[in-house]
Scaffold this motif. Structure first.
Motif, PDB file in Angstrom:
ATOM      1  N   GLU A  67       0.820  -1.205  -0.058  1.00 11.86           N
ATOM      2  CA  GLU A  67       0.099   0.013   0.166  1.00 11.86           C
ATOM      3  C   GLU A  67       0.997   1.307   0.102  1.00 11.86           C
ATOM      4  O   GLU A  67       0.537   2.235  -0.602  1.00 11.86           O
ATOM      5  CB  GLU A  67      -0.764   0.126   1.276  1.00 11.86           C
ATOM      6  N   ARG A  68       2.021   1.387   0.760  1.00 11.27           N
ATOM      7  CA  ARG A  68       2.878   2.559   0.853  1.00 11.27           C
ATOM      8  C   ARG A  68       3.648   2.543  -0.534  1.00 11.27           C
ATOM      9  O   ARG A  68       3.559   3.749  -0.983  1.00 11.27           O
ATOM     10  CB  ARG A  68       3.987   2.188   1.931  1.00 11.27           C
ATOM     11  N   ILE A  69       4.011   1.531  -1.128  1.00  5.13           N
ATOM     12  CA  ILE A  69       4.419   1.599  -2.484  1.00  5.13           C
ATOM     13  C   ILE A  69       3.463   2.089  -3.406  1.00  5.13           C
ATOM     14  O   ILE A  69       3.676   3.188  -4.386  1.00  5.13           O
ATOM     15  CB  ILE A  69       4.815   0.246  -3.024  1.00  5.13           C
ATOM     16  N   LEU A  70       2.324   1.809  -3.518  1.00  2.00           N
ATOM     17  CA  LEU A  70       1.146   2.323  -4.297  1.00  2.00           C
ATOM     18  C   LEU A  70       0.805   3.717  -4.042  1.00  2.00           C
ATOM     19  O   LEU A  70       0.750   4.547  -5.146  1.00  2.00           O
ATOM     20  CB  LEU A  70      -0.180   1.576  -4.367  1.00  2.00           C
ATOM     21  N   ALA A  71       0.817   4.332  -2.790  1.00  2.00           N
ATOM     22  CA  ALA A  71       0.666   5.654  -2.327  1.00  2.00           C
ATOM     23  C   ALA A  71       1.833   6.491  -2.723  1.00  2.00           C
ATOM     24  O   ALA A  71       1.685   7.716  -2.818  1.00  2.00           O
ATOM     25  CB  ALA A  71       0.397   5.447  -1.057  1.00  2.00           C
ATOM     26  N   ALA A  72       2.972   5.940  -3.135  1.00  2.00           N
ATOM     27  CA  ALA A  72       4.179   6.824  -3.051  1.00  2.00           C
ATOM     28  C   ALA A  72       4.107   7.240  -4.667  1.00  2.00           C
ATOM     29  O   ALA A  72       5.196   8.234  -4.835  1.00  2.00           O
ATOM     30  CB  ALA A  72       5.395   5.905  -2.984  1.00  2.00           C
ATOM     31  N   ARG A  73       3.688   6.869  -5.746  1.00  2.00           N
ATOM     32  CA  ARG A  73       3.514   7.176  -6.961  1.00  2.00           C
ATOM     33  C   ARG A  73       3.395   8.683  -7.044  1.00  2.00           C
ATOM     34  O   ARG A  73       2.182   9.332  -6.736  1.00  2.00           O
ATOM     35  CB  ARG A  73       2.671   6.259  -7.654  1.00  2.00           C
ATOM     36  N   GLY A  74       4.390   9.541  -7.823  1.00  4.52           N
ATOM     37  CA  GLY A  74       4.143  10.590  -7.850  1.00  4.52           C
ATOM     38  C   GLY A  74       4.575  11.812  -6.703  1.00  4.52           C
ATOM     39  O   GLY A  74       4.734  13.056  -6.793  1.00  4.52           O
ATOM     40  N   VAL A  75       4.635  11.166  -5.652  1.00  2.00           N
ATOM     41  CA  VAL A  75       5.357  11.681  -4.505  1.00  2.00           C
ATOM     42  C   VAL A  75       6.758  11.681  -4.217  1.00  2.00           C
ATOM     43  O   VAL A  75       7.507  12.514  -3.601  1.00  2.00           O
ATOM     44  CB  VAL A  75       4.461  11.116  -3.194  1.00  2.00           C
ATOM     45  N   TYR A  76       7.211  10.459  -4.561  1.00  2.71           N
ATOM     46  CA  TYR A  76       8.771  10.171  -3.998  1.00  2.71           C
ATOM     47  C   TYR A  76       9.649  10.109  -5.429  1.00  2.71           C
ATOM     48  O   TYR A  76       8.782   9.601  -6.353  1.00  2.71           O
ATOM     49  CB  TYR A  76       8.914   8.999  -3.395  1.00  2.71           C
ATOM     50  N   ASP A  77      10.763  10.425  -5.503  1.00  3.09           N
ATOM     51  CA  ASP A  77      11.788  10.045  -6.441  1.00  3.09           C
ATOM     52  C   ASP A  77      11.937   8.848  -6.614  1.00  3.09           C
ATOM     53  O   ASP A  77      12.537   8.319  -7.596  1.00  3.09           O
ATOM     54  CB  ASP A  77      12.728  11.245  -6.578  1.00  3.09           C
ATOM     55  N   GLY A  78      12.065   8.083  -5.622  1.00  8.66           N
ATOM     56  CA  GLY A  78      12.605   6.515  -5.579  1.00  8.66           C
ATOM     57  C   GLY A  78      12.293   6.023  -4.142  1.00  8.66           C
ATOM     58  O   GLY A  78      11.734   6.737  -3.214  1.00  8.66           O
ATOM     59  N   ILE A  79      12.192   4.808  -4.335  1.00  6.85           N
ATOM     60  CA  ILE A  79      11.921   3.798  -3.061  1.00  6.85           C
ATOM     61  C   ILE A  79      13.034   2.889  -2.739  1.00  6.85           C
ATOM     62  O   ILE A  79      13.596   2.081  -3.617  1.00  6.85           O
ATOM     63  CB  ILE A  79      10.556   2.995  -3.196  1.00  6.85           C
ATOM     64  N   ILE A  80      13.490   2.682  -1.512  1.00  7.61           N
ATOM     65  CA  ILE A  80      14.401   1.851  -1.136  1.00  7.61           C
ATOM     66  C   ILE A  80      13.762   0.829  -0.483  1.00  7.61           C
ATOM     67  O   ILE A  80      13.153   1.019   0.686  1.00  7.61           O
ATOM     68  CB  ILE A  80      15.583   2.297  -0.617  1.00  7.61           C
ATOM     69  N   MET A  81      13.922  -0.659  -0.682  1.00 10.96           N
ATOM     70  CA  MET A  81      13.288  -1.759   0.019  1.00 10.96           C
ATOM     71  C   MET A  81      14.275  -2.358   0.951  1.00 10.96           C
ATOM     72  O   MET A  81      15.360  -2.680   0.199  1.00 10.96           O
ATOM     73  CB  MET A  81      12.567  -2.558  -0.858  1.00 10.96           C
ATOM     74  N   ASN A  82      14.071  -2.236   2.273  1.00  8.88           N
ATOM     75  CA  ASN A  82      15.196  -3.015   3.022  1.00  8.88           C
ATOM     76  C   ASN A  82      14.359  -4.092   3.658  1.00  8.88           C
ATOM     77  O   ASN A  82      13.555  -4.223   4.559  1.00  8.88           O
ATOM     78  CB  ASN A  82      15.754  -1.995   4.326  1.00  8.88           C
TER      79      ASN A  82
END
Length: 82
Positions: A67-82
């Protein structure tokens, strides 16, 4: 974590998955004594030095992370998964 601000070049979301909330407590002989909170504070400070806004979240539930990944679209320049 810091609040997003226009002075930052990039906004990055760091998602920490299952069991990472136990860092520093669970098997410290294997995983070390540093807590996830301490690690994220260091990453936040480094991000500020580099002009990057870092926001972090942790969940033991994979659906919450999706859900966080889907909500991140257009908000963040990138996502790091740890």
């Amino acid at each position: 974590m810091q609040k997003p601000n226009r002075k930052y070049k990039y906004k990055i979301l760091v998602l920490n998955g299952p069991n990472l909330g136990l860092l520093g407590v669970r098997e410290p002989g294997v995983y070390g004594l540093a807590t996830l909170e301490a690690i994220m504070r260091e990453l936040d400070a480094y991000g500020r030095e580099c002009g990057v806004c870092v926001e972090a979240a942790q969940s033991d539930l994979e659906g919450v992370l999706v859900e966080r990944i889907l909500a991140a679209r257009g908000v963040y320049d990138g996502i790091i998964m740890n």
